[in-house]
Design a protein around this motif. Structure first.
Motif, PDB file in Angstrom:
ATOM      1  N   LYS A  30     -12.434  -4.904  -1.118  1.00  0.00           N
ATOM      2  CA  LYS A  30     -12.744  -3.951  -2.183  1.00  0.00           C
ATOM      3  C   LYS A  30     -12.865  -2.538  -1.633  1.00  0.00           C
ATOM      4  CE  LYS A  30     -16.089  -3.007  -5.860  1.00  0.00           C
ATOM      5  NZ  LYS A  30     -17.341  -3.455  -6.529  1.00  0.00           N
ATOM      6  N   GLY A  31     -13.552  -2.407  -0.489  1.00  0.00           N
ATOM      7  CA  GLY A  31     -13.716  -1.090   0.115  1.00  0.00           C
ATOM      8  C   GLY A  31     -12.395  -0.496   0.561  1.00  0.00           C
ATOM      9  N   MET A  32     -11.514  -1.340   1.143  1.00  0.00           N
ATOM     10  CA  MET A  32     -10.192  -0.863   1.558  1.00  0.00           C
ATOM     11  C   MET A  32      -9.398  -0.386   0.349  1.00  0.00           C
ATOM     12  SD  MET A  32      -8.988  -3.658   4.395  1.00  0.00           S
ATOM     13  CE  MET A  32      -9.773  -3.782   6.014  1.00  0.00           C
ATOM     14  N   GLY A  33      -9.478  -1.159  -0.728  1.00  0.00           N
ATOM     15  CA  GLY A  33      -8.764  -0.774  -1.942  1.00  0.00           C
ATOM     16  C   GLY A  33      -9.244   0.557  -2.480  1.00  0.00           C
ATOM     17  N   LEU A  91      -8.801   7.068   7.527  1.00  0.00           N
ATOM     18  CA  LEU A  91      -9.773   6.253   6.799  1.00  0.00           C
ATOM     19  C   LEU A  91      -9.856   4.815   7.316  1.00  0.00           C
ATOM     20  CD1 LEU A  91      -9.236   7.463   3.112  1.00  0.00           C
ATOM     21  CD2 LEU A  91     -10.788   8.327   4.858  1.00  0.00           C
ATOM     22  N   GLY A  92      -9.324   4.584   8.507  1.00  0.00           N
ATOM     23  CA  GLY A  92      -9.478   3.275   9.138  1.00  0.00           C
ATOM     24  C   GLY A  92      -8.561   2.198   8.599  1.00  0.00           C
ATOM     25  N   LEU A  93      -7.401   2.594   8.056  1.00  0.00           N
ATOM     26  CA  LEU A  93      -6.467   1.622   7.481  1.00  0.00           C
ATOM     27  C   LEU A  93      -5.117   1.641   8.201  1.00  0.00           C
ATOM     28  CD1 LEU A  93      -7.141   2.152   3.668  1.00  0.00           C
ATOM     29  CD2 LEU A  93      -7.967   0.292   5.120  1.00  0.00           C
ATOM     30  N   LYS A  94      -5.114   2.100   9.444  1.00  0.00           N
ATOM     31  CA  LYS A  94      -3.869   2.113  10.214  1.00  0.00           C
ATOM     32  C   LYS A  94      -3.329   0.686  10.338  1.00  0.00           C
ATOM     33  CE  LYS A  94      -1.873   3.676  14.600  1.00  0.00           C
ATOM     34  NZ  LYS A  94      -2.122   4.309  15.913  1.00  0.00           N
ATOM     35  N   GLY A  95      -2.026   0.516  10.096  1.00  0.00           N
ATOM     36  CA  GLY A  95      -1.415  -0.805  10.155  1.00  0.00           C
ATOM     37  C   GLY A  95      -1.403  -1.537   8.825  1.00  0.00           C
ATOM     38  N   LYS A  96      -2.008  -0.936   7.805  1.00  0.00           N
ATOM     39  CA  LYS A  96      -2.064  -1.574   6.483  1.00  0.00           C
ATOM     40  C   LYS A  96      -0.988  -1.013   5.536  1.00  0.00           C
ATOM     41  CE  LYS A  96      -5.776  -4.067   7.277  1.00  0.00           C
ATOM     42  NZ  LYS A  96      -5.734  -5.558   7.289  1.00  0.00           N
ATOM     43  N   GLU A  97      -0.085  -0.190   6.066  1.00  0.00           N
ATOM     44  CA  GLU A  97       0.901   0.467   5.208  1.00  0.00           C
ATOM     45  C   GLU A  97       1.694  -0.527   4.361  1.00  0.00           C
ATOM     46  OE1 GLU A  97       0.840   2.934   9.085  1.00  0.00           O
ATOM     47  OE2 GLU A  97       0.487   0.866   8.414  1.00  0.00           O
ATOM     48  N   TYR A  98       2.023  -1.681   4.950  1.00  0.00           N
ATOM     49  CA  TYR A  98       2.897  -2.623   4.254  1.00  0.00           C
ATOM     50  C   TYR A  98       2.183  -3.922   3.893  1.00  0.00           C
ATOM     51  CZ  TYR A  98       6.222   0.864   5.622  1.00  0.00           C
ATOM     52  OH  TYR A  98       6.855   2.077   5.767  1.00  0.00           O
ATOM     53  N   ALA A  99       0.845  -3.849   3.900  1.00  0.00           N
ATOM     54  CA  ALA A  99       0.054  -4.964   3.351  1.00  0.00           C
ATOM     55  C   ALA A  99       0.027  -4.808   1.836  1.00  0.00           C
ATOM     56  CB  ALA A  99      -1.357  -4.937   3.919  1.00  0.00           C
ATOM     57  N   SER A 100      -0.010  -5.914   1.128  1.00  0.00           N
ATOM     58  CA  SER A 100      -0.128  -5.820  -0.327  1.00  0.00           C
ATOM     59  C   SER A 100      -1.576  -5.512  -0.683  1.00  0.00           C
ATOM     60  CB  SER A 100       0.321  -7.123  -0.995  1.00  0.00           C
ATOM     61  OG  SER A 100      -0.519  -8.200  -0.619  1.00  0.00           O
ATOM     62  N   VAL A 101      -1.768  -4.881  -1.819  1.00  0.00           N
ATOM     63  CA  VAL A 101      -3.100  -4.468  -2.242  1.00  0.00           C
ATOM     64  C   VAL A 101      -4.030  -5.671  -2.352  1.00  0.00           C
ATOM     65  CG1 VAL A 101      -4.413  -3.485  -4.171  1.00  0.00           C
ATOM     66  CG2 VAL A 101      -2.308  -2.373  -3.392  1.00  0.00           C
ATOM     67  N   GLU A 102      -3.522  -6.821  -2.790  1.00  0.00           N
ATOM     68  CA  GLU A 102      -4.375  -8.002  -2.972  1.00  0.00           C
ATOM     69  C   GLU A 102      -4.922  -8.530  -1.642  1.00  0.00           C
ATOM     70  OE1 GLU A 102      -2.113 -10.963  -4.925  1.00  0.00           O
ATOM     71  OE2 GLU A 102      -0.491 -10.982  -3.443  1.00  0.00           O
ATOM     72  N   GLU A 103      -4.340  -8.119  -0.513  1.00  0.00           N
ATOM     73  CA  GLU A 103      -4.840  -8.532   0.799  1.00  0.00           C
ATOM     74  C   GLU A 103      -6.026  -7.687   1.258  1.00  0.00           C
ATOM     75  OE1 GLU A 103      -1.737  -8.891   3.815  1.00  0.00           O
ATOM     76  OE2 GLU A 103      -0.250  -8.987   2.220  1.00  0.00           O
ATOM     77  N   VAL A 132       0.823  -1.213   0.000  1.00  0.00           N
ATOM     78  CA  VAL A 132       0.000   0.000   0.000  1.00  0.00           C
ATOM     79  C   VAL A 132       0.855   1.260   0.000  1.00  0.00           C
ATOM     80  CG1 VAL A 132      -1.609   1.368   1.397  1.00  0.00           C
ATOM     81  CG2 VAL A 132      -2.031  -1.081   1.030  1.00  0.00           C
ATOM     82  N   MET A 133       1.839   1.332   0.886  1.00  0.00           N
ATOM     83  CA  MET A 133       2.665   2.533   0.970  1.00  0.00           C
ATOM     84  C   MET A 133       3.423   2.765  -0.325  1.00  0.00           C
ATOM     85  SD  MET A 133       3.583   5.197   2.611  1.00  0.00           S
ATOM     86  CE  MET A 133       3.051   4.917   4.312  1.00  0.00           C
ATOM     87  N   ASP A 134       3.926   1.706  -0.929  1.00  0.00           N
ATOM     88  CA  ASP A 134       4.663   1.851  -2.186  1.00  0.00           C
ATOM     89  C   ASP A 134       3.759   2.374  -3.295  1.00  0.00           C
ATOM     90  OD1 ASP A 134       6.955   0.951  -0.965  1.00  0.00           O
ATOM     91  OD2 ASP A 134       6.690  -1.126  -1.624  1.00  0.00           O
ATOM     92  N   VAL A 135       2.506   1.918  -3.315  1.00  0.00           N
ATOM     93  CA  VAL A 135       1.552   2.404  -4.312  1.00  0.00           C
ATOM     94  C   VAL A 135       1.330   3.896  -4.137  1.00  0.00           C
ATOM     95  CG1 VAL A 135      -0.870   2.342  -5.029  1.00  0.00           C
ATOM     96  CG2 VAL A 135       0.362   0.218  -4.679  1.00  0.00           C
ATOM     97  N   LEU A 136       1.103   4.324  -2.893  1.00  0.00           N
ATOM     98  CA  LEU A 136       0.810   5.732  -2.625  1.00  0.00           C
ATOM     99  C   LEU A 136       2.013   6.623  -2.931  1.00  0.00           C
ATOM    100  CD1 LEU A 136      -1.274   5.373   0.666  1.00  0.00           C
ATOM    101  CD2 LEU A 136      -2.113   5.792  -1.657  1.00  0.00           C
ATOM    102  N   LEU A 137       3.195   6.162  -2.584  1.00  0.00           N
ATOM    103  CA  LEU A 137       4.396   6.955  -2.881  1.00  0.00           C
ATOM    104  C   LEU A 137       4.639   7.021  -4.390  1.00  0.00           C
ATOM    105  CD1 LEU A 137       6.844   5.807  -0.054  1.00  0.00           C
ATOM    106  CD2 LEU A 137       5.446   7.877  -0.164  1.00  0.00           C
TER     107      LEU A 137
END
Length: 310
Positions: free
Chosen positions: A135-138, A120-132, A91-96
């Motif tokens: 749909k709403g989180m994505g 937006l309620g995604l704390k701790g998801k910085e280094y999760a892969s997008v496929e994890e 996730v972080m790599d995508v945003l950067l």
């Protein structure tokens, strides 16, 4: 308010079909402007012309004092209707990466990403892969990607699609806050209740041309005539003969009476015959949803109540 975006008399042809027929509207700093219309009306083509994905055959799209290929795209954020994230990337790599495409400083982008992920309620998801992600989180991640570079103009195409009610509320609040902070927002959505609640002005397009354009208050005053809903067993012919009635719709014991634009509601109610069966009665204005449906289904509501607003 300062004018950020100006769409002036743009036309677009696809082969022999004219899909945009001289449409014009403005978006100002700090406002939420809706662009509405049924599928195939020309909304996506208009947005693509603004984004420089294509250019109009006639007319101009101006961002501040720039137009055409000179528009600084790094000052514009875009959330497309068709979502697209690299599934095997964190996730972080995508945003950067999104921030780097807009020449936005990496350190500032990382801080903003962390702040928005938490918001937006995604704390701790910085280094999760997008496929994890769900749909709403994505969708939340892609929304962050559209605003991470602090755009002056933000274009949102169906931002609420697929979101649960809680996430919709979060998005609504964040979009309103962005506008409050000065971002000019152009929003396209088929969820008329949210548009009616959030937007300052709207531009409605059908078959490539303007149908309605104005502030929400102006649109409600000019196009949203009153309607009276009565629950009770009543004869359709009796209701149709009431004064100032344009049409009546009935379903079981519910009658919806649509009234003319110039009706005085209190006087009209006094004229209701005592013989009517009234178990419940309410009077309100036609909703934006109903205006949209009438136009999309060629009931020509805008023409019935005085034509398109300038």
């Amino acid at each position: 308010m300062e004018k950020v975006l100006s769409v002036s008399n743009i036309e677009k042809w696809f082969k022999k079909t004219k899909v945009l027929k001289g449409i014009s509207f403005d978006v100002h700093q700090g406002e939420i402007m809706a662009i509405l219309g049924p599928n195939g009306a020309g909304k996506s083509t208009t947005i693509r012309n603004i984004m420089g994905i294509m250019y109009p055959d006639k007319g101009n799209v101006t961002f501040h004092n720039h137009n055409g290929s000179e528009i600084p795209r790094h000052k514009i954020g875009y959330l497309p209707e068709e979502r697209g994230l690299y599934k095997n990337v964190k996730v972080m790599d995508v945003l950067l990466y999104f921030a780097s495409l807009k020449d936005y400083p990496k350190d500032k982008a990382k801080k903003r990403a962390i702040d928005y992920l938490e918001k937006l309620g995604l704390k701790g998801k910085e280094y999760a892969s997008v496929e994890e992600l769900s749909k709403g989180m994505g969708q939340k991640v892609q929304f962050i990607g559209s605003i991470i570079h602090e755009p002056e103009l933000l274009i949102l195409d169906e931002p609420f699609s697929g979101l649960d009610p809680v996430s919709q509320e979060i998005f609504k609040n964040e979009i309103k806050q962005l506008a409050k902070n000065g971002t000019a927002i152009l929003l396209s959505s088929h969820q008329m209740n949210l548009v009616e609640e959030m937007c300052d002005r709207l531009f409605m397009i059908n078959r490539g041309q303007k149908v309605i354009y104005g502030s929400m208050d102006e649109v409600k005053t000019e196009y949203a005539n009153f309607k009276c809903t009565i629950r009770g067993k009543n004869d359709l012919s009796v209701l149709e003969k009431l004064p100032a009635v344009t049409r009546v719709e009935q379903s079981d014991d519910i009658s919806i009476i649509y009234l003319t634009q110039d009706v005085q509601v209190t006087n009209w109610l006094k004229q209701l015959p005592d013989s009517l069966d009234v178990q419940e009665l309410s009077v309100d204005r036609v909703s934006l949803h109903e205006i949209f449906v009438d136009i999309a289904t060629d009931k020509n509501l805008a023409e019935e109540v005085g034509g398109s607003n300038a």
